[in-house]
Motif scaffolding. Structure first.
Motif, PDB file in Angstrom:
ATOM      1  N   TRP A 131       0.838  -1.195   0.000  1.00 40.99           N
ATOM      2  CA  TRP A 131       0.000   0.000   0.000  1.00 40.99           C
ATOM      3  C   TRP A 131       0.872   1.243   0.000  1.00 40.99           C
ATOM      4  N   HIS A 133       0.408   5.441   1.259  1.00 41.10           N
ATOM      5  CA  HIS A 133      -0.475   6.297   2.048  1.00 41.10           C
ATOM      6  C   HIS A 133       0.091   7.708   2.133  1.00 41.10           C
ATOM      7  N   SER A 177      -4.899  -4.145   3.643  1.00 38.35           N
ATOM      8  CA  SER A 177      -4.540  -3.698   2.294  1.00 38.35           C
ATOM      9  C   SER A 177      -4.297  -2.201   2.254  1.00 38.35           C
ATOM     10  N   THR A 178      -4.829  -1.479   3.224  1.00 41.58           N
ATOM     11  CA  THR A 178      -4.543  -0.059   3.420  1.00 41.58           C
ATOM     12  C   THR A 178      -4.350   0.171   4.913  1.00 41.58           C
TER      13      THR A 178
END
Length: 437
Positions: A131, A133, A177-178
């Motif tokens: 991921w 961010h 996943s995030t």
């Protein structure tokens, strides 16, 4: 893409063809230290390789996880190498052009790196992106991670903590996943000190002159330790309870992390920007003037102090301390006595060891290996002659820092329990330490 693939083969060709292949590589202008020069100092090559950089690309930083050495470039690339063999494991791009790079961390399944204002998680084995961010602004500290959390310090004065795994009823815990933002904690200055994880806590310093001790699983600040200046680049720990805090106020502080009590203060005589290195039952601290001291972890008293003229840490072996001079020449100090065994003149002029292009290094905190790199991508791993097995600076079987025994803490207040009702969280700290809240 073809250039990248070709460059990725360079380290393999180097290992296969030896010095001839190296001389013909893109980094052929770099003089790799000869075996003879290293042997005069009791050292030998662990390995040498070339990172896949070319054109205007340059290496910005090298850093280490438990078993990987990470190389970061100004084009946003990360290259991971096996720390013992130098074998290239994977390469990945985590950002665009950047003039800055922060240290990378890893846990059992992922690697965490920042580029500009983006935090990226990569698969530890393949380098595949898990991921990405956005952080909103650029971080000012390296990341620190365990299997459940990753934290990063920000120039806004915030420490940001992300949850990495989630539970779904009776199903096994899985990797997110995030990332999920767990909490933010604010300080009064930029967080440039790399956070330090304990068993259930996280410790981090700020330019506001304070070190904060907080729970990992929730935004609960247990207490803060106030000093007279910004906190250094790295905190350290000794045993399960001693938190070591370097400060620009010239002092190194030892704090009982479970009680918030200052155990001792070592006055170094100058600001301390580098974090201490802990090796077995010795604490090595160096101030910005280059005065190197080894301290007794119980009393904080110096067993010896040696002037090194603005030296910086490179590593510690069972018998020696290795430093770099301002000109990047090696300095070797006897670990037991503090005697300078080899000064810059001895290593550079007399032994013929030229490390001046190897301007990238870091204080080795895992074991007795030494690592350096050039901006053009030559990476060098060194060890003492015959030291084929790395010697950990701390026994792997030790209980983790911050460990609370099953019987708890007796006769003193336990910061993991609720604070007494009459505790004033806004009260000024006594003896420079605020009670847990």
């Amino acid at each position: 893409m073809s250039r990248r693939l070709a460059l990725l083969w360079a380290p393999l060709l180097l290992c296969w063809a030896g010095p001839t292949a190296f001389a013909q590589s893109q980094a052929s202008s770099v003089a790799v230290p000869s075996r003879a020069a290293l042997a005069r100092l009791g050292l030998e090559r662990q390995w040498v390789t070339v990172a896949p950089v070319g054109g205007s690309e340059r290496v910005l930083r090298i850093s280490r996880g438990q078993d990987y050495l990470f190389v970061q470039t100004n084009q946003g690339f990360i290259h991971a190498y096996d720390v013992e063999t130098g074998r290239p494991v994977w390469s990945a791009q985590v950002g665009e052009h950047s003039s800055n790079a922060m240290p990378i961390s890893q846990n059992s399944y992922a690697v965490f790196a920042s580029s500009a204002n983006v935090l990226t998680a990569l698969d530890r084995h393949t380098g595949r992106t898990i991921w990405r961010h956005g952080l909103g602004s650029s971080p000012t500290s390296g990341t620190t991670a365990d299997d459940d959390h990753v934290v990063v310090g920000m120039g806004t004065g915030m420490l940001r903590c992300f949850d990495l795994r989630e539970e779904e009823g009776d199903r096994p815990v899985k990797i997110r996943s995030t990332p999920k933002l767990s909490w933010n904690l604010a300080t009064g200055g930029a967080v440039r000190t790399r956070p330090l994880f304990g068993d259930r806590i996280v410790c981090f310093g700020s330019d506001d002159g304070r070190t904060y001790v907080s729970l990992k699983n929730e935004p609960t600040n247990l207490y803060r330790v106030s000093t007279g200046g910004p906190i250094g680049a790295e905190l350290a720990s000794h045993g399960t309870r001693s938190l070591l805090i370097p400060s620009a106020d010239f002092n190194l502080y030892s704090v009982d992390v479970l009680t918030a009590k200052i155990q001792w203060v070592f006055p170094s005589g100058a600001p301390i920007s580098q974090g201490p290195i802990v090796a077995q039952d010795s604490i090595f601290v160096i101030n910005d003037r280059g005065d190197l001291s080894v301290l007794d972890p119980t009393s904080g008293e110096a067993k010896w102090t040696t002037a090194t003229d603005h030296g910086k840490f490179l590593g510690v072996s069972p018998t020696k301390v290795y430093l770099l001079s301002p000109d990047n020449d090696l300095v070797v100090v006897a670990r037991d006595s503090g005697k300078v065994l080899l000064d810059p003149a001895a290593t550079f002029r007399r032994a013929g060891l030229d490390l001046r292009e190897f301007t990238l290094s870091f204080p080795e905190r895992f074991d007795d290996r030494l690592f350096l790199a050039t901006q053009s991508g030559v990476i060098l791993g060194l060890r003492e002659v015959g030291a084929t097995t790395p010697q950990p600076l701390q026994p792997p079987s030790d209980k983790p820092f911050g460990y609370v025994p099953p019987e708890g803490i007796t006769e003193i207040h336990n910061p993991f329990e609720a604070a007494p009702a009459d505790t004033d969280p806004d009260a000024e700290p006594d003896d420079m330490t605020q009670r847990p809240f």
